[in-house]
Scaffold this motif. Sequence first.
Motif, PDB file in Angstrom:
ATOM      1  N   VAL A  59       0.743  -1.195   0.071  1.00 41.40           N
ATOM      2  CA  VAL A  59       0.003  -0.090  -0.035  1.00 41.40           C
ATOM      3  C   VAL A  59       0.870   1.182  -0.160  1.00 41.40           C
ATOM      4  O   VAL A  59       0.552   2.087  -0.558  1.00 41.40           O
ATOM      5  CB  VAL A  59      -0.935  -0.199   1.219  1.00 41.40           C
ATOM      6  N   GLY A  60       2.037   1.082   0.763  1.00 41.50           N
ATOM      7  CA  GLY A  60       2.803   2.328   1.009  1.00 41.50           C
ATOM      8  C   GLY A  60       3.554   2.601  -0.343  1.00 41.50           C
ATOM      9  O   GLY A  60       3.686   3.819  -0.796  1.00 41.50           O
ATOM     10  N   GLY A  61       4.037   1.563  -1.099  1.00 42.76           N
ATOM     11  CA  GLY A  61       4.488   1.500  -2.271  1.00 42.76           C
ATOM     12  C   GLY A  61       3.528   1.934  -3.592  1.00 42.76           C
ATOM     13  O   GLY A  61       4.200   2.976  -4.177  1.00 42.76           O
ATOM     14  N   MET A  62       2.522   1.677  -3.335  1.00 45.49           N
ATOM     15  CA  MET A  62       1.472   2.139  -4.418  1.00 45.49           C
ATOM     16  C   MET A  62       1.512   3.658  -4.297  1.00 45.49           C
ATOM     17  O   MET A  62       1.036   4.253  -5.272  1.00 45.49           O
ATOM     18  CB  MET A  62       0.218   1.236  -4.298  1.00 45.49           C
ATOM     19  N   ASN A  63       1.160   4.079  -2.871  1.00 47.52           N
ATOM     20  CA  ASN A  63       1.014   5.414  -2.586  1.00 47.52           C
ATOM     21  C   ASN A  63       2.190   6.365  -3.008  1.00 47.52           C
ATOM     22  O   ASN A  63       2.129   7.231  -3.659  1.00 47.52           O
ATOM     23  CB  ASN A  63       0.833   6.013  -1.183  1.00 47.52           C
ATOM     24  N   TRP A  64       3.373   5.636  -3.114  1.00 45.88           N
ATOM     25  CA  TRP A  64       4.700   6.395  -3.436  1.00 45.88           C
ATOM     26  C   TRP A  64       4.655   6.442  -4.836  1.00 45.88           C
ATOM     27  O   TRP A  64       4.856   7.604  -5.561  1.00 45.88           O
ATOM     28  CB  TRP A  64       5.767   5.728  -2.777  1.00 45.88           C
ATOM     29  N   GLY A  65       4.198   5.460  -5.383  1.00 45.85           N
ATOM     30  CA  GLY A  65       3.970   5.453  -6.945  1.00 45.85           C
ATOM     31  C   GLY A  65       2.981   6.452  -7.377  1.00 45.85           C
ATOM     32  O   GLY A  65       3.432   7.249  -8.668  1.00 45.85           O
ATOM     33  N   LEU A  66       2.038   6.694  -6.920  1.00 50.15           N
ATOM     34  CA  LEU A  66       0.847   7.659  -7.435  1.00 50.15           C
ATOM     35  C   LEU A  66       1.446   8.845  -6.964  1.00 50.15           C
ATOM     36  O   LEU A  66       1.181   9.738  -7.947  1.00 50.15           O
ATOM     37  CB  LEU A  66      -0.426   7.579  -6.301  1.00 50.15           C
ATOM     38  N   LEU A  67       2.325   9.093  -5.892  1.00 48.14           N
ATOM     39  CA  LEU A  67       2.780  10.554  -5.511  1.00 48.14           C
ATOM     40  C   LEU A  67       3.933  10.830  -6.722  1.00 48.14           C
ATOM     41  O   LEU A  67       3.750  12.032  -7.155  1.00 48.14           O
ATOM     42  CB  LEU A  67       3.369  10.547  -4.345  1.00 48.14           C
ATOM     43  N   VAL A  75      -3.221   8.695   0.794  1.00 50.12           N
ATOM     44  CA  VAL A  75      -3.558   8.577   1.853  1.00 50.12           C
ATOM     45  C   VAL A  75      -3.994   9.926   2.501  1.00 50.12           C
ATOM     46  O   VAL A  75      -4.773  10.130   3.303  1.00 50.12           O
ATOM     47  CB  VAL A  75      -2.144   8.136   2.765  1.00 50.12           C
ATOM     48  N   ALA A  76      -3.332  10.982   2.085  1.00 48.04           N
ATOM     49  CA  ALA A  76      -3.738  12.392   2.355  1.00 48.04           C
ATOM     50  C   ALA A  76      -5.032  12.807   1.891  1.00 48.04           C
ATOM     51  O   ALA A  76      -5.927  13.318   2.422  1.00 48.04           O
ATOM     52  CB  ALA A  76      -2.776  13.329   1.875  1.00 48.04           C
ATOM     53  N   ALA A  77      -5.385  12.097   0.640  1.00 47.52           N
ATOM     54  CA  ALA A  77      -6.826  12.380  -0.015  1.00 47.52           C
ATOM     55  C   ALA A  77      -7.909  11.782   0.871  1.00 47.52           C
ATOM     56  O   ALA A  77      -8.903  12.333   1.012  1.00 47.52           O
ATOM     57  CB  ALA A  77      -6.748  12.048  -1.393  1.00 47.52           C
ATOM     58  N   LEU A  78      -7.415  10.607   1.242  1.00 46.01           N
ATOM     59  CA  LEU A  78      -8.376   9.815   1.956  1.00 46.01           C
ATOM     60  C   LEU A  78      -8.663  10.210   3.514  1.00 46.01           C
ATOM     61  O   LEU A  78      -9.839  10.419   3.911  1.00 46.01           O
ATOM     62  CB  LEU A  78      -8.235   8.335   2.149  1.00 46.01           C
ATOM     63  N   PHE A  79      -7.597  10.871   3.974  1.00 45.03           N
ATOM     64  CA  PHE A  79      -7.704  11.010   5.571  1.00 45.03           C
ATOM     65  C   PHE A  79      -7.280  12.324   5.947  1.00 45.03           C
ATOM     66  O   PHE A  79      -7.364  12.634   7.040  1.00 45.03           O
ATOM     67  CB  PHE A  79      -6.763   9.900   6.366  1.00 45.03           C
ATOM     68  N   GLY A  80      -6.964  13.109   5.008  1.00 43.01           N
ATOM     69  CA  GLY A  80      -6.604  14.574   5.075  1.00 43.01           C
ATOM     70  C   GLY A  80      -5.165  14.818   5.354  1.00 43.01           C
ATOM     71  O   GLY A  80      -4.441  14.031   5.865  1.00 43.01           O
ATOM     72  N   VAL A  81      -4.730  15.915   4.602  1.00 45.69           N
ATOM     73  CA  VAL A  81      -3.240  16.218   4.878  1.00 45.69           C
ATOM     74  C   VAL A  81      -2.552  16.580   6.104  1.00 45.69           C
ATOM     75  O   VAL A  81      -3.439  17.409   7.094  1.00 45.69           O
ATOM     76  CB  VAL A  81      -2.940  17.257   4.075  1.00 45.69           C
ATOM     77  N   GLY A  82      -1.980  15.807   6.817  1.00 45.96           N
ATOM     78  CA  GLY A  82      -1.250  15.880   8.276  1.00 45.96           C
ATOM     79  C   GLY A  82      -2.323  15.573   9.066  1.00 45.96           C
ATOM     80  O   GLY A  82      -1.987  15.734  10.392  1.00 45.96           O
ATOM     81  N   SER A  83      -3.186  14.818   8.878  1.00 45.12           N
ATOM     82  CA  SER A  83      -4.249  14.609  10.155  1.00 45.12           C
ATOM     83  C   SER A  83      -3.641  13.275  10.814  1.00 45.12           C
ATOM     84  O   SER A  83      -2.723  12.765  10.297  1.00 45.12           O
ATOM     85  CB  SER A  83      -5.539  13.840   9.436  1.00 45.12           C
ATOM     86  N   ALA A  84      -4.333  12.922  12.025  1.00 46.52           N
ATOM     87  CA  ALA A  84      -3.857  11.925  12.740  1.00 46.52           C
ATOM     88  C   ALA A  84      -4.049  10.727  12.151  1.00 46.52           C
ATOM     89  O   ALA A  84      -3.005   9.737  12.259  1.00 46.52           O
ATOM     90  CB  ALA A  84      -4.526  12.075  14.303  1.00 46.52           C
ATOM     91  N   ILE A  85      -4.946  10.210  11.347  1.00 37.87           N
ATOM     92  CA  ILE A  85      -5.177   9.087  10.715  1.00 37.87           C
ATOM     93  C   ILE A  85      -4.164   8.948   9.671  1.00 37.87           C
ATOM     94  O   ILE A  85      -3.598   7.732   9.573  1.00 37.87           O
ATOM     95  CB  ILE A  85      -6.461   8.987  10.189  1.00 37.87           C
ATOM     96  N   SER A  86      -3.836   9.968   8.935  1.00 41.62           N
ATOM     97  CA  SER A  86      -2.822  10.031   7.990  1.00 41.62           C
ATOM     98  C   SER A  86      -1.489   9.380   8.659  1.00 41.62           C
ATOM     99  O   SER A  86      -0.486   8.623   7.930  1.00 41.62           O
ATOM    100  CB  SER A  86      -2.629  11.165   7.051  1.00 41.62           C
ATOM    101  N   ARG A  87      -1.110  10.255   9.678  1.00 42.83           N
ATOM    102  CA  ARG A  87       0.156   9.838  10.254  1.00 42.83           C
ATOM    103  C   ARG A  87       0.225   8.520  11.004  1.00 42.83           C
ATOM    104  O   ARG A  87       1.250   7.852  10.892  1.00 42.83           O
ATOM    105  CB  ARG A  87       0.338  11.022  11.560  1.00 42.83           C
TER     106      ARG A  87
END
Length: 73
Positions: free
Chosen positions: A14-22, A30-42
Motif C-alpha cells: 500500500v505504501g509503495g503504491m502511494n509513493w508510485g501515485l505521488l 492517504v492524504a486524500a482519504l484521511f486529510g493532509v497531516g491528520s492523525a489518521i494519515s500519520r
Amino acid sequence: MKTVNLITLALVIVGGMNWGLLGLFGFDLVAALFGVGSAISRIVYNAVGASAAVQLVPLLSTLGGGRFTAERG
C-alpha cells in the motif's frame, strides 16, 4: 508469524503504491482519504514505515541464510 508477515507485506505494498501515485501523478492517496497531516494519515504512514522495518527481518534472513545465493546457482 505468517499473519504478521502478510499484514506488514500488504502495508508495504500500500505504501509503495502511494509513493508510485505521488511520483507519477503528484497524488497522495492517504492524504486524500484521511486529510493532509491528520492523525489518521500519520498513523497510516507510521504503520507503513513500521511494516517496512518488520519486512527487513525476512529479507535479511533470506540474504544471510544462503537461500539467495543458492537460488542464483
